[in-house]
Design an enzyme around this catalytic site. Sequence first.
Site, PDB file in Angstrom:
ATOM      1  N   ASP A 142     -15.751  -3.400  -3.522  1.00 26.42           N
ATOM      2  CA  ASP A 142     -15.171  -4.725  -3.675  1.00 26.42           C
ATOM      3  C   ASP A 142     -15.567  -5.627  -2.534  1.00 26.42           C
ATOM      4  O   ASP A 142     -16.531  -5.351  -1.826  1.00 26.42           O
ATOM      5  CB  ASP A 142     -13.656  -4.668  -3.900  1.00 26.42           C
ATOM      6  CG  ASP A 142     -12.931  -4.107  -2.705  1.00 26.42           C
ATOM      7  OD1 ASP A 142     -13.527  -4.058  -1.626  1.00 26.42           O
ATOM      8  OD2 ASP A 142     -11.762  -3.723  -2.872  1.00 26.42           O
ATOM      9  N   ASN A 148       0.805  -1.222   0.000  1.00 26.65           N
ATOM     10  CA  ASN A 148       0.000   0.000   0.000  1.00 26.65           C
ATOM     11  C   ASN A 148       0.838   1.272   0.000  1.00 26.65           C
ATOM     12  O   ASN A 148       0.308   2.369  -0.133  1.00 26.65           O
ATOM     13  CB  ASN A 148      -0.996  -0.020   1.162  1.00 26.65           C
ATOM     14  CG  ASN A 148      -2.074  -1.066   0.926  1.00 26.65           C
ATOM     15  OD1 ASN A 148      -2.227  -1.545  -0.195  1.00 26.65           O
ATOM     16  ND2 ASN A 148      -2.790  -1.433   1.975  1.00 26.65           N
TER      17      ASN A 148
END
Length: 427
Positions: A119, A26
Amino acid sequence: MCSVDLIRVVGGTPLAGEVTVVGAKNSALKLMAAALLAPGTTVLANVPQITDITIMAEVLRRIGCAVEQAGDRVEISVPEKLDGEADYDLVRRLRASICVLGPLIARCGQVKVARPGGDEIGSRGLDMHIDGLQRMGAEVTGAHGFVIATAPRLHGATIWLDFPSVGATENLLMAAVLADGTTEIDNAAREPEIIDLCEMLTEMGAAIIGAGTSRIVVHGVRALHPVTHRVIGDRIVAGTWAFAAAMTRGDVTVRGIDPGFLEIALDKIICAGGAIEQDRDGFRVSMTDRPCGVDVVTLPYPGFATDLLPMAVGLASVSDGSCLITENIFDGRFMFIQEMARLGADIRTDGHHAVVRGKDRLSGAPVTATDIRAGAGLVIAGLCAEGVTEVAQVHHIDRGYPDFVSDLRSLGVPAERVSGAADPLDM
Ligand code: EPU
């Protein structure tokens, strides 16, 4: 018919040994986007070799960059003129690719990026990204699934985020570094990955004050230059190994990570009965007796990371006693609980709370990964189960954990990846 990979583990072996974590997914994904801000070649080291990085590299190529990946190094050569339209299907496949929005509008004055959908862990809004850009003078519209933003030149602004969103903080930072004047982002996210991004932007010539605090001030500059930067270690992968060691009553040393990034997670393991030793480059977790149940509440950093929630649920499932796990970031994070039930875990959910009644041992079963972290959590829960656990939809795990099975094996666990199994009903 489609072919699917499985991870198969046999439960009952405590994890033991040493593992080194790779660079943070990330962070690396956002640093790749930040490279767009400076023409020339930016080099990133300690980049994890995972599918999300491969997809991001392709997103950058379609915008006009040349991207070379060799081991853990990624070289991104950025031309003077970029294409402000990011490939629709690629962006849809990778939520993080929305972070090209900020750098592209800063460099091109116009950008068209697919709206990433919700998602497996829940709906994921864009309103704070869009509102911030509008305050900086961008006109933002949407059509045919795209976010379209135009601003011949962004100007500084004061932006209050309703929530310390990681993605919105990153996008707005990357837009602000080349804007006219000063931008203040209040209620900014404080994650270590934001600090890593600010450090790289500063090395590139940006003027940023307050990285790692909830008030970040950016004085816009005319241009940035390319740099070489090393990505920080992945605290979520490190935390996954910490919980795996505790759950299996093992003894694992994790290297390549600043343990300060995981203070609350490691404290939970201590409260559960584990022992932790730390130094500057890692930590050691050991657990001799059955863990005791500990309550966990996920919160933005420095709170307990939502990405470690499946591991906290796993620990609770084999702990002595009952505990309450509360998820505050993503509305769909508990989707994997039905798979934990297949392993015999006793969990009841109500809204964003889960009550877990610990069992001495789980029971191996075929289960399905529903997202990256749930997938890793299920494999680790399988290590505490009697018999064989097979985790399907391993592509989720591949998005965040390079060499997961080899790491497990190096820690002494009977684990294997079984490829090519075909589902005759999936035609
Ligand atoms: N949100 C909005 N509007 C916005 C932005 C966010 O409503 O404009 C909401 C989201 O829907 C969510 C919450 O705010 O409910 C937090 O979202 P945030 O923007 O902080 O998360 P993100 O940037 O989409 C990153 C990580 C996630 C991690 C979260 C929280 C990347 C690529 N993803 O997502 O990591 O869980 O921060 O720490 O950096 C993972 O690695 O498995 C993963 C999901």
